[in-house]
Design a protein around this motif. Structure first.
Motif, PDB file in Angstrom:
ATOM      1  N   LEU A 161      61.826 -24.038 -51.179  1.00 45.12           N
ATOM      2  CA  LEU A 161      60.755 -24.285 -50.208  1.00 45.12           C
ATOM      3  C   LEU A 161      60.458 -23.040 -49.388  1.00 45.12           C
ATOM      4  CD1 LEU A 161      61.674 -27.857 -48.904  1.00 45.12           C
ATOM      5  CD2 LEU A 161      59.859 -27.228 -50.512  1.00 45.12           C
ATOM      6  N   ARG A 162      61.479 -22.304 -49.020  1.00 44.59           N
ATOM      7  CA  ARG A 162      61.276 -21.069 -48.249  1.00 44.59           C
ATOM      8  C   ARG A 162      60.462 -20.058 -49.055  1.00 44.59           C
ATOM      9  NH1 ARG A 162      66.383 -17.569 -47.990  1.00 44.59           N
ATOM     10  NH2 ARG A 162      65.581 -17.210 -50.097  1.00 44.59           N
ATOM     11  N   ASP A 163      60.778 -19.906 -50.343  1.00 44.72           N
ATOM     12  CA  ASP A 163      60.023 -18.979 -51.188  1.00 44.72           C
ATOM     13  C   ASP A 163      58.568 -19.424 -51.328  1.00 44.72           C
ATOM     14  OD1 ASP A 163      62.235 -17.416 -51.536  1.00 44.72           O
ATOM     15  OD2 ASP A 163      62.802 -18.289 -53.474  1.00 44.72           O
ATOM     16  N   LEU A 164      58.346 -20.727 -51.427  1.00 50.32           N
ATOM     17  CA  LEU A 164      56.979 -21.223 -51.541  1.00 50.32           C
ATOM     18  C   LEU A 164      56.202 -20.997 -50.246  1.00 50.32           C
ATOM     19  CD1 LEU A 164      57.561 -24.550 -53.497  1.00 50.32           C
ATOM     20  CD2 LEU A 164      56.284 -22.563 -54.290  1.00 50.32           C
ATOM     21  N   VAL A 165      56.844 -21.199 -49.108  1.00 54.25           N
ATOM     22  CA  VAL A 165      56.176 -20.951 -47.825  1.00 54.25           C
ATOM     23  C   VAL A 165      55.779 -19.483 -47.718  1.00 54.25           C
ATOM     24  CG1 VAL A 165      56.540 -20.836 -45.330  1.00 54.25           C
ATOM     25  CG2 VAL A 165      57.263 -22.856 -46.598  1.00 54.25           C
ATOM     26  N   GLU A 166      56.656 -18.598 -48.171  1.00 54.37           N
ATOM     27  CA  GLU A 166      56.426 -17.157 -48.049  1.00 54.37           C
ATOM     28  C   GLU A 166      55.290 -16.684 -48.939  1.00 54.37           C
ATOM     29  OE1 GLU A 166      58.913 -12.938 -48.523  1.00 54.37           O
ATOM     30  OE2 GLU A 166      59.915 -14.871 -48.849  1.00 54.37           O
ATOM     31  N   HIS A 167      55.085 -17.326 -50.094  1.00 49.98           N
ATOM     32  CA  HIS A 167      54.139 -16.813 -51.075  1.00 49.98           C
ATOM     33  C   HIS A 167      53.001 -17.792 -51.372  1.00 49.98           C
ATOM     34  CE1 HIS A 167      58.018 -14.720 -52.002  1.00 49.98           C
ATOM     35  NE2 HIS A 167      57.215 -13.686 -51.914  1.00 49.98           N
ATOM     36  N   SER A 168      52.674 -18.665 -50.433  1.00 49.05           N
ATOM     37  CA  SER A 168      51.611 -19.645 -50.649  1.00 49.05           C
ATOM     38  C   SER A 168      50.472 -19.438 -49.648  1.00 49.05           C
ATOM     39  CB  SER A 168      52.161 -21.070 -50.528  1.00 49.05           C
ATOM     40  OG  SER A 168      53.142 -21.329 -51.518  1.00 49.05           O
ATOM     41  N   SER A 169      49.387 -20.147 -49.886  1.00 51.49           N
ATOM     42  CA  SER A 169      48.232 -20.071 -48.993  1.00 51.49           C
ATOM     43  C   SER A 169      48.512 -20.842 -47.706  1.00 51.49           C
ATOM     44  CB  SER A 169      46.988 -20.645 -49.671  1.00 51.49           C
ATOM     45  OG  SER A 169      47.152 -22.038 -49.914  1.00 51.49           O
ATOM     46  N   GLN A 170      47.641 -20.658 -46.713  1.00 46.71           N
ATOM     47  CA  GLN A 170      47.833 -21.300 -45.418  1.00 46.71           C
ATOM     48  C   GLN A 170      47.818 -22.818 -45.530  1.00 46.71           C
ATOM     49  OE1 GLN A 170      48.596 -19.573 -42.760  1.00 46.71           O
ATOM     50  NE2 GLN A 170      48.723 -21.316 -41.383  1.00 46.71           N
ATOM     51  N   SER A 171      46.887 -23.354 -46.331  1.00 49.99           N
ATOM     52  CA  SER A 171      46.796 -24.810 -46.476  1.00 49.99           C
ATOM     53  C   SER A 171      48.041 -25.381 -47.150  1.00 49.99           C
ATOM     54  CB  SER A 171      45.543 -25.174 -47.286  1.00 49.99           C
ATOM     55  OG  SER A 171      45.584 -24.590 -48.576  1.00 49.99           O
ATOM     56  N   GLU A 172      48.592 -24.660 -48.131  1.00 48.52           N
ATOM     57  CA  GLU A 172      49.807 -25.124 -48.806  1.00 48.52           C
ATOM     58  C   GLU A 172      51.000 -25.074 -47.868  1.00 48.52           C
ATOM     59  OE1 GLU A 172      48.740 -23.734 -53.393  1.00 48.52           O
ATOM     60  OE2 GLU A 172      49.845 -22.399 -52.053  1.00 48.52           O
ATOM     61  N   ARG A 173      51.026 -24.044 -47.038  1.00 52.20           N
ATOM     62  CA  ARG A 173      52.147 -23.907 -46.104  1.00 52.20           C
ATOM     63  C   ARG A 173      52.221 -25.081 -45.141  1.00 52.20           C
ATOM     64  NH1 ARG A 173      50.964 -17.566 -44.750  1.00 52.20           N
ATOM     65  NH2 ARG A 173      51.921 -16.682 -46.629  1.00 52.20           N
ATOM     66  N   ARG A 174      51.105 -25.639 -44.764  1.00 57.09           N
ATOM     67  CA  ARG A 174      51.111 -26.773 -43.823  1.00 57.09           C
ATOM     68  C   ARG A 174      51.917 -27.945 -44.387  1.00 57.09           C
ATOM     69  NH1 ARG A 174      45.439 -25.394 -43.325  1.00 57.09           N
ATOM     70  NH2 ARG A 174      45.048 -24.319 -41.360  1.00 57.09           N
ATOM     71  N   TYR A 175      51.724 -28.220 -45.671  1.00 56.73           N
ATOM     72  CA  TYR A 175      52.446 -29.346 -46.278  1.00 56.73           C
ATOM     73  C   TYR A 175      53.941 -29.029 -46.346  1.00 56.73           C
ATOM     74  CZ  TYR A 175      53.343 -33.332 -49.322  1.00 56.73           C
ATOM     75  OH  TYR A 175      53.806 -34.521 -49.846  1.00 56.73           O
ATOM     76  N   THR A 235      46.840 -29.263 -57.093  1.00 56.93           N
ATOM     77  CA  THR A 235      46.935 -28.585 -55.808  1.00 56.93           C
ATOM     78  C   THR A 235      47.886 -29.340 -54.888  1.00 56.93           C
ATOM     79  OG1 THR A 235      45.026 -29.836 -54.971  1.00 56.93           O
ATOM     80  CG2 THR A 235      44.585 -27.679 -55.966  1.00 56.93           C
ATOM     81  N   VAL A 236      48.342 -28.641 -53.852  1.00 55.79           N
ATOM     82  CA  VAL A 236      49.246 -29.260 -52.884  1.00 55.79           C
ATOM     83  C   VAL A 236      48.468 -30.290 -52.061  1.00 55.79           C
ATOM     84  CG1 VAL A 236      50.684 -28.842 -50.852  1.00 55.79           C
ATOM     85  CG2 VAL A 236      50.699 -27.211 -52.754  1.00 55.79           C
ATOM     86  N   PRO A 237      48.993 -31.508 -51.910  1.00 62.85           N
ATOM     87  CA  PRO A 237      48.274 -32.522 -51.116  1.00 62.85           C
ATOM     88  C   PRO A 237      48.227 -32.129 -49.644  1.00 62.85           C
ATOM     89  CG  PRO A 237      50.461 -33.308 -51.709  1.00 62.85           C
ATOM     90  CD  PRO A 237      50.265 -32.033 -52.458  1.00 62.85           C
ATOM     91  N   SER A 238      47.349 -32.788 -48.913  1.00 63.69           N
ATOM     92  CA  SER A 238      47.219 -32.483 -47.483  1.00 63.69           C
ATOM     93  C   SER A 238      48.202 -33.276 -46.631  1.00 63.69           C
ATOM     94  CB  SER A 238      45.792 -32.787 -47.013  1.00 63.69           C
ATOM     95  OG  SER A 238      45.477 -34.156 -47.234  1.00 63.69           O
ATOM     96  N   GLY A 239      48.700 -34.388 -47.151  1.00 59.54           N
ATOM     97  CA  GLY A 239      49.641 -35.214 -46.401  1.00 59.54           C
ATOM     98  C   GLY A 239      50.073 -36.407 -47.227  1.00 59.54           C
ATOM     99  N   ILE A 240      50.762 -37.343 -46.595  1.00 60.44           N
ATOM    100  CA  ILE A 240      51.210 -38.546 -47.299  1.00 60.44           C
ATOM    101  C   ILE A 240      50.320 -39.716 -46.897  1.00 60.44           C
ATOM    102  CG2 ILE A 240      53.590 -37.780 -47.527  1.00 60.44           C
ATOM    103  CD1 ILE A 240      54.312 -39.460 -45.104  1.00 60.44           C
ATOM    104  N   THR A 241      50.288 -40.722 -47.751  1.00 62.06           N
ATOM    105  CA  THR A 241      49.444 -41.898 -47.510  1.00 62.06           C
ATOM    106  C   THR A 241      50.319 -43.119 -47.214  1.00 62.06           C
ATOM    107  OG1 THR A 241      49.428 -42.546 -49.843  1.00 62.06           O
ATOM    108  CG2 THR A 241      47.727 -40.980 -49.104  1.00 62.06           C
ATOM    109  N   GLU A 242      49.679 -44.181 -46.747  1.00 64.35           N
ATOM    110  CA  GLU A 242      50.405 -45.408 -46.448  1.00 64.35           C
ATOM    111  C   GLU A 242      51.074 -45.972 -47.703  1.00 64.35           C
ATOM    112  OE1 GLU A 242      48.209 -48.360 -44.369  1.00 64.35           O
ATOM    113  OE2 GLU A 242      47.631 -47.031 -42.726  1.00 64.35           O
TER     114      GLU A 242
END
Length: 279
Positions: A161-175, A235-242
């Motif tokens: 997860l740390r590597d993905l945060v470091e090398h991902s876009s801003q929107s992906e980092r939020r998730y 693509t990385v989702p924006s959040g979780i659903t009910e």
């Protein structure tokens, strides 16, 4: 073809660079033209041609236009130097982009395994909470014997997860931030149970519902990345659903009335904006 492309890249000039090279070249050509015109005015054309050839061939014009030629040569050399430096910068930037993309590719290749470990951790956390729920008597939690073992967050999954945060876009980092934050909060609360069951505090039975929802939230965020991890075009989702939260509640071990009560509580948290998106 490769050499030609490299040459074209090195000597690719901007409009201003083309303007100044054209200006200096034009001044030099005008100086020669003026000199030849003056000679034409004084001598017959045939003699002018002969003298022009001798003048150019003898290179005496170099002394006459030495300052101008030196200036032109300096400007051309500067442009070539700048173009070469620009090429080196472009190559360095491309190498860095390739390195970042390679790290992201490597982390994404390991993501399914990391998610599996996180989901397993969430399930084990849910089992601990479910065990404590079965030992509630008269609004008190009776510590089971043997005492439950609090699971630990898988470090290798955090590394991915740390590597993905470091090398991902801003929107992906939020998730990824939401997932890591949920892990941190859940682990901190669950570790507090260990403190309570050792007799250093009081464990409120109603708090167990929140511990159960913490585990389900971690599971929901992790499982929400499975499609992205297994399909390069996703693509990385924006959040979780009910619906994802409801499924996660069941998968961490809460069914029937317990699961319904937790889901109703989760639905209220969705309405308050606690989990972000909803169906």
């Amino acid at each position: 073809m490769h050499s030609f492309q490299m040459f074209h890249h090195i000597f690719k000039l901007t409009r201003w660079q083309q303007f100044f090279i054209g200006l200096f070249s034009g001044v030099f050509a005008a100086a020669i033209a003026i000199n030849i015109a003056c000679i034409f005015a004084e001598l017959p054309p045939k003699q002018v041609v002969i003298l022009s050839i001798r003048w150019l061939g003898g290179l005496s014009w170099i002394n006459e236009y030495q300052t101008l030629l030196t200036g032109i040569a300096a400007v051309v050399a500067a442009f070539i130097s700048v173009a070469h430096i620009r090429q080196q910068i472009d190559q360095t930037a491309q190498i860095e982009r390739d390195r970042i993309e390679g790290r992201k590719f490597s982390a994404r290749a390991m993501l399914p395994l990391a998610l599996s470990k996180i989901c397993q951790y969430a399930e084990e956390s849910g089992q601990v909470v479910h065990l404590l729920m079965r030992h509630v008597q008269e609004e008190q939690v009776v510590i089971p014997n043997p005492r439950p073992v609090i699971p630990t967050i898988p470090e290798e999954a955090l590394t991915v997860l740390r590597d993905l945060v470091e090398h991902s876009s801003q929107s992906e980092r939020r998730y990824y931030f939401k997932l890591i934050s949920a892990l941190q909060v859940q682990n901190s609360r669950l570790s507090g149970i260990l403190y309570d069951i050792q007799g250093h505090g009081s464990l409120v039975p109603t708090a167990l519902n929140f511990y159960a929802l913490d585990a389900a939230e971690v599971y929901a965020y992790a499982s929400g990345l499975y499609e992205y991890a297994r399909d390069w075009d996703k693509t990385v989702p924006s959040g979780i659903t009910e619906s994802e939260m409801e499924t996660a509640i069941h998968l961490v071990g809460f069914w029937a009335e317990e699961g319904d009560e937790l889901f109703n509580q989760a639905r209220r948290l969705f309405a308050s904006g606690r989990y972000g998106s909803s169906d």
